[in-house]
Design an enzyme around this catalytic site. Structure first.
Site, PDB file in Angstrom:
ATOM      1  N   ASP A 139      44.746  45.434  41.878  1.00 44.84           N
ATOM      2  CA  ASP A 139      43.572  45.464  40.706  1.00 44.84           C
ATOM      3  C   ASP A 139      42.410  44.531  41.251  1.00 44.84           C
ATOM      4  O   ASP A 139      42.584  43.555  41.989  1.00 44.84           O
ATOM      5  CB  ASP A 139      44.330  44.863  39.226  1.00 44.84           C
ATOM      6  CG  ASP A 139      44.833  43.717  39.639  1.00 44.84           C
ATOM      7  OD1 ASP A 139      45.571  43.210  40.454  1.00 44.84           O
ATOM      8  OD2 ASP A 139      44.564  42.801  38.581  1.00 44.84           O
TER       9      ASP A 139
ATOM     10  N   GLU B  30      47.296  41.662  38.709  1.00 45.09           N
ATOM     11  CA  GLU B  30      47.509  40.176  39.206  1.00 45.09           C
ATOM     12  C   GLU B  30      46.355  39.334  38.785  1.00 45.09           C
ATOM     13  O   GLU B  30      46.671  38.185  38.126  1.00 45.09           O
ATOM     14  CB  GLU B  30      47.156  39.956  40.663  1.00 45.09           C
ATOM     15  CG  GLU B  30      47.285  38.696  41.406  1.00 45.09           C
ATOM     16  CD  GLU B  30      46.219  37.946  41.482  1.00 45.09           C
ATOM     17  OE1 GLU B  30      46.243  37.020  41.891  1.00 45.09           O
ATOM     18  OE2 GLU B  30      45.058  38.363  41.150  1.00 45.09           O
TER      19      GLU B  30
HETATM   20 ZN   LIG Z   1      42.988  38.147  44.309  1.00 48.78          ZN
END
Ligand SMILES: [Zn+2]
Length: 369
Positions: A73, A130
């Site tokens: 992401d 993340e």
């Molecule tokens: Zn990163």
């Protein structure tokens, strides 16, 4: 080749709020073309969107020597930034969203795996979410699908091996008072005055925490911050409620609860002095830090491969979750964290290529029988 992979990855919009199914399907195809075995670990995020962690393995095992870890992401981008999903090369730099955080590392990892023979099992781990709280990595740490001896976690560090990171903790503090006309303060109790007393105590706790030194960090101790505060309803009313955020970044040798215990003891003292004192603490995050010894084989290998001395960072990474899978972990990747999370994000071409070479050496060193 590595640039083509990066261009493909950047073309796929994988902002955290969207599903990462498309980029995972791409990575799966790439990995299968390299004869890797792929395993999906899907979950539904809190808004009902499908997210997938993907693990690709050189052998059908549950224990690997080395894992290369990259998050799929990215943070959002300005729709006016035309290069955001169209990788553009200029003056030795590749521009695009995710170019350095962390698609560059992923492209380097795929390139490294292609050009190397490994006898001991190796894994590529691609995570979701993340950027919104390490959520994908936390799911993996919970599910324990794999035991890992060493892991290299991709993040833009300008190819400096990062062997330790502070944790990240967050709580919301809600102090209650009793509203009354400010001309008659004895009729109520100000939540703002109560909160102020607590905040004074937190300032003392911050000083106290400086005693517990961890010299590898800058600053070398746990820090805390009250970043937001809100209280009261009008200038002539005693505040009925006051809320503030308490954020702290514990050194890895100190459990996140340590500060919370000091704070709760301070609240108990306030309650003793003022039996009507009411306060709730809602802890929402307790991400632990991580530390790998300076003389770990992984650290010395990456120091040698890059010519850069290892260091530490004061922000959170997925390394802590990789430690939960049993591994020693180092965070490293091409590009600079200062270029990440902004329009004009880029990765220098030479760092990208050096990263692939470094990963190839790491695989050869750690995964050769
Ligand atoms: Zn990163």
């Amino acid at each position: 080749m590595i640039k083509e992979i990066l261009a493909d990855l950047v073309r796929i919009d994988s902002v955290s709020m969207r599903s990462n199914a498309e980029i995972v399907a791409y990575l799966e195809r790439r990995c299968e073309a390299l004869n890797l075995i792929t395993r999906r670990f899907p979950y539904t995020d809190e808004r009902g969107i499908e997210k997938i962690n993907l693990i690709a393995l050189t052998a059908d095992v549950t224990e690997v020597e080395l894992a290369l870890v990259g998050h799929t992401d990215t943070v959002p981008y300005d729709p006016n930034w035309s290069e955001a999903t169209s990788l553009t090369e200029r003056d030795g730099k590749l521009y695009g969203r995710g170019a350095c955080d962390t698609k560059g590392f992923i492209a380097a990892a795929l390139t490294a795996v292609e050009n190397v023979k490994a006898n001991k099992p190796l894994a590529l781990i691609f995570t979701a979410d993340e950027e919104v709280g390490l959520l994908g990595a936390k799911k993996l740490a919970q599910a324990q699908p794999l035991r890992v001896r060493y892991s290299i976690v991709g993040e833009p560090t300008s190819l400096r091996p990062i062997r330790a990171g502070k944790g990240y903790s967050l709580a919301e503090v809600i102090v209650k008072g009793r509203e009354a006309h400010s001309a008659y303060p004895a009729l109520g109790a100000s939540a703002v005055f109560r909160a102020a007393r607590l905040i004074n105590r937190l300032e003392s706790i911050a000083t106290q925490l400086q005693q517990d030194q961890h010299p590898a960090f800058d600053p070398p101790y746990t820090t805390l911050n009250i970043g937001l505060i809100h209280g009261g309803s009008a200038k002539n009313v005693l505040a009925g409620e006051c809320r503030f955020t308490l954020e702290w970044r514990p050194v890895p040798t100190q459990p996140s609860e340590h500060l919370l215990e000091l704070f709760k003891a301070a609240i108990a003292e306030e309650q003793q002095a003022d039996p009507a004192f009411q306060c709730e603490v809602e802890a929402s995050r307790q991400d632990t830090g991580f530390e790998t010894a300076r003389d770990s084989a992984l650290v010395t290998l990456l120091e040698k491969a890059t010519g850069n001395e290892s260091g530490t960072v004061a922000f959170g990474t997925e390394a802590a979750q990789m430690m939960a899978l049993g591994s020693e972990a180092v965070v490293i990747g091409p590009g600079n964290i200062r270029e990440a999370h902004r329009t004009g994000e880029f990765v220098p071409v030479d760092e990208l290529e050096r990263c692939a070479e470094m990963l190839r050496r790491a695989i050869q060193n750690l995964c050769r029988a």
